[in-house]
Scaffold this motif. Structure first.
Motif, mmCIF file in Angstrom:
data_model
loop_
_atom_site.group_PDB
_atom_site.id
_atom_site.type_symbol
_atom_site.label_atom_id
_atom_site.label_comp_id
_atom_site.label_asym_id
_atom_site.label_seq_id
_atom_site.Cartn_x
_atom_site.Cartn_y
_atom_site.Cartn_z
ATOM 1 N N LYS A 111 0.835 -1.204 0.000
ATOM 2 C CA LYS A 111 0.000 0.000 0.000
ATOM 3 C C LYS A 111 0.867 1.251 0.000
ATOM 4 C CE LYS A 111 -3.796 -1.854 2.794
ATOM 5 N NZ LYS A 111 -4.513 -1.630 4.060
ATOM 6 N N THR A 112 1.909 1.234 0.827
ATOM 7 C CA THR A 112 2.811 2.383 0.908
ATOM 8 C C THR A 112 3.490 2.632 -0.437
ATOM 9 O OG1 THR A 112 3.191 1.953 3.253
ATOM 10 C CG2 THR A 112 4.805 3.335 2.125
ATOM 11 N N GLU A 113 3.904 1.555 -1.095
ATOM 12 C CA GLU A 113 4.539 1.688 -2.408
ATOM 13 C C GLU A 113 3.552 2.276 -3.420
ATOM 14 O OE1 GLU A 113 6.513 -1.149 -5.847
ATOM 15 O OE2 GLU A 113 6.250 -1.949 -3.819
ATOM 16 N N LEU A 114 2.320 1.826 -3.390
ATOM 17 C CA LEU A 114 1.293 2.351 -4.291
ATOM 18 C C LEU A 114 1.054 3.835 -4.027
ATOM 19 C CD1 LEU A 114 -0.849 1.978 -6.483
ATOM 20 C CD2 LEU A 114 -2.423 1.197 -4.694
ATOM 21 N N ILE A 115 0.988 4.210 -2.767
ATOM 22 C CA ILE A 115 0.791 5.619 -2.416
ATOM 23 C C ILE A 115 1.934 6.462 -2.955
ATOM 24 C CG2 ILE A 115 0.762 7.242 -0.465
ATOM 25 C CD1 ILE A 115 -0.828 5.009 1.053
ATOM 26 N N ARG A 116 3.156 5.973 -2.809
ATOM 27 C CA ARG A 116 4.320 6.709 -3.334
ATOM 28 C C ARG A 116 4.209 6.896 -4.847
ATOM 29 N NH1 ARG A 116 8.256 3.395 0.290
ATOM 30 N NH2 ARG A 116 8.314 4.695 2.139
ATOM 31 N N GLU A 117 3.797 5.850 -5.540
ATOM 32 C CA GLU A 117 3.646 5.946 -6.992
ATOM 33 C C GLU A 117 2.576 6.966 -7.361
ATOM 34 O OE1 GLU A 117 3.202 2.104 -8.863
ATOM 35 O OE2 GLU A 117 4.768 1.258 -7.590
ATOM 36 N N ILE A 118 1.478 6.965 -6.638
ATOM 37 C CA ILE A 118 0.405 7.924 -6.903
ATOM 38 C C ILE A 118 0.896 9.346 -6.642
ATOM 39 C CG2 ILE A 118 -1.859 8.729 -6.117
ATOM 40 C CD1 ILE A 118 -2.587 5.736 -5.690
ATOM 41 N N LEU A 119 1.670 9.525 -5.589
ATOM 42 C CA LEU A 119 2.185 10.859 -5.267
ATOM 43 C C LEU A 119 3.121 11.402 -6.348
ATOM 44 C CD1 LEU A 119 2.811 10.498 -1.429
ATOM 45 C CD2 LEU A 119 1.061 11.892 -2.560
ATOM 46 N N ARG A 120 3.725 10.523 -7.140
ATOM 47 C CA ARG A 120 4.630 10.958 -8.221
ATOM 48 C C ARG A 120 3.875 11.384 -9.482
ATOM 49 N NH1 ARG A 120 8.090 6.549 -6.405
ATOM 50 N NH2 ARG A 120 7.208 5.219 -7.994
ATOM 51 N N ILE A 121 2.574 11.124 -9.537
ATOM 52 C CA ILE A 121 1.791 11.506 -10.714
ATOM 53 C C ILE A 121 1.699 13.025 -10.772
ATOM 54 C CG2 ILE A 121 -0.479 11.420 -11.812
ATOM 55 C CD1 ILE A 121 -0.853 8.647 -10.510
ATOM 56 N N ASP A 122 2.075 13.592 -11.930
ATOM 57 C CA ASP A 122 2.029 15.048 -12.060
ATOM 58 C C ASP A 122 1.129 15.498 -13.207
ATOM 59 O OD1 ASP A 122 3.562 14.230 -14.168
ATOM 60 O OD2 ASP A 122 5.278 15.512 -13.736
ATOM 61 N N ASN A 123 0.200 14.640 -13.575
ATOM 62 C CA ASN A 123 -0.711 14.941 -14.667
ATOM 63 C C ASN A 123 -2.131 14.702 -14.167
ATOM 64 O OD1 ASN A 123 -2.480 14.308 -16.925
ATOM 65 N ND2 ASN A 123 -0.646 14.417 -18.209
ATOM 66 N N ARG A 124 -2.949 15.731 -14.243
ATOM 67 C CA ARG A 124 -4.320 15.645 -13.716
ATOM 68 C C ARG A 124 -5.128 14.545 -14.410
ATOM 69 N NH1 ARG A 124 -7.283 17.263 -9.331
ATOM 70 N NH2 ARG A 124 -9.447 17.000 -9.883
ATOM 71 N N ASP A 125 -4.977 14.412 -15.726
ATOM 72 C CA ASP A 125 -5.729 13.390 -16.463
ATOM 73 C C ASP A 125 -5.336 11.987 -16.012
ATOM 74 O OD1 ASP A 125 -7.133 15.278 -17.935
ATOM 75 O OD2 ASP A 125 -5.635 15.309 -19.547
ATOM 76 N N VAL A 126 -4.045 11.774 -15.828
ATOM 77 C CA VAL A 126 -3.572 10.463 -15.368
ATOM 78 C C VAL A 126 -4.098 10.181 -13.960
ATOM 79 C CG1 VAL A 126 -1.527 9.109 -14.752
ATOM 80 C CG2 VAL A 126 -1.516 10.501 -16.837
ATOM 81 N N LEU A 127 -4.051 11.192 -13.101
ATOM 82 C CA LEU A 127 -4.552 11.029 -11.738
ATOM 83 C C LEU A 127 -6.039 10.677 -11.742
ATOM 84 C CD1 LEU A 127 -3.915 11.182 -8.719
ATOM 85 C CD2 LEU A 127 -4.521 13.608 -8.821
ATOM 86 N N ASP A 128 -6.811 11.349 -12.588
ATOM 87 C CA ASP A 128 -8.244 11.051 -12.686
ATOM 88 C C ASP A 128 -8.483 9.624 -13.163
ATOM 89 O OD1 ASP A 128 -8.905 13.564 -11.771
ATOM 90 O OD2 ASP A 128 -9.263 14.390 -13.772
ATOM 91 N N ARG A 129 -7.676 9.181 -14.123
ATOM 92 C CA ARG A 129 -7.827 7.809 -14.637
ATOM 93 C C ARG A 129 -7.469 6.780 -13.574
ATOM 94 N NH1 ARG A 129 -4.808 7.262 -20.144
ATOM 95 N NH2 ARG A 129 -5.636 5.154 -19.940
ATOM 96 N N VAL A 130 -6.398 7.066 -12.817
ATOM 97 C CA VAL A 130 -6.004 6.153 -11.737
ATOM 98 C C VAL A 130 -7.121 6.080 -10.692
ATOM 99 C CG1 VAL A 130 -4.402 5.844 -9.799
ATOM 100 C CG2 VAL A 130 -3.524 6.431 -12.070
ATOM 101 N N ARG A 131 -7.660 7.225 -10.326
ATOM 102 C CA ARG A 131 -8.754 7.274 -9.341
ATOM 103 C C ARG A 131 -9.944 6.452 -9.837
ATOM 104 N NH1 ARG A 131 -9.418 12.493 -9.022
ATOM 105 N NH2 ARG A 131 -8.173 12.750 -7.157
ATOM 106 N N LEU A 132 -10.311 6.629 -11.101
ATOM 107 C CA LEU A 132 -11.437 5.901 -11.671
ATOM 108 C C LEU A 132 -11.189 4.392 -11.645
ATOM 109 C CD1 LEU A 132 -14.164 6.030 -13.183
ATOM 110 C CD2 LEU A 132 -12.848 6.162 -15.296
ATOM 111 N N GLU A 133 -9.996 3.980 -12.026
ATOM 112 C CA GLU A 133 -9.685 2.546 -12.036
ATOM 113 C C GLU A 133 -9.701 1.960 -10.625
ATOM 114 O OE1 GLU A 133 -9.497 0.463 -14.640
ATOM 115 O OE2 GLU A 133 -10.067 2.221 -15.802
#
Length: 82
Positions: free
Chosen positions: A10-32
């Motif tokens: 979980k911690t590793e996944l959170i770190r990967e999410i925190l490295r996302i710097d694109n709003r569209d990618v973040l929205d897609r990750v959230r949706l998935e």
């Protein structure tokens, strides 16, 4: 998987999410993630071997006693669901 390994994942996944710097990618990750969580909530219940044996015993008794519906009725019900 141990509880410690799960938390590390979980911690590793959170770190990967925190490295996302694109709003569209973040929205897609959230949706998935939301899709996966909703799918896991809809997974059918699972039964122990004893539960299955008990259910089969009840089903067998019902069949012997003539309780239930004929195949055509069952097919009609299923067709109406679809």
């Amino acid at each position: 998987m141990t509880a410690l390994e799960l938390e590390a994942g979980k911690t590793e996944l959170i770190r990967e999410i925190l490295r996302i710097d694109n709003r569209d990618v973040l929205d897609r990750v959230r949706l998935e993630i939301r899709k996966w969580l909703s799918i896991s909530e809809r997974i059918p219940c699972s039964y122990t071997l004893e539960d299955v044996k008990q259910r089969l015993s009840i089903t067998e008794a019902d069949a012997i006693a003539g309780r239930g519906i004929i195949e055509e009725e069952a097919n009609d019900i299923i067709d109406n669901w679809i």
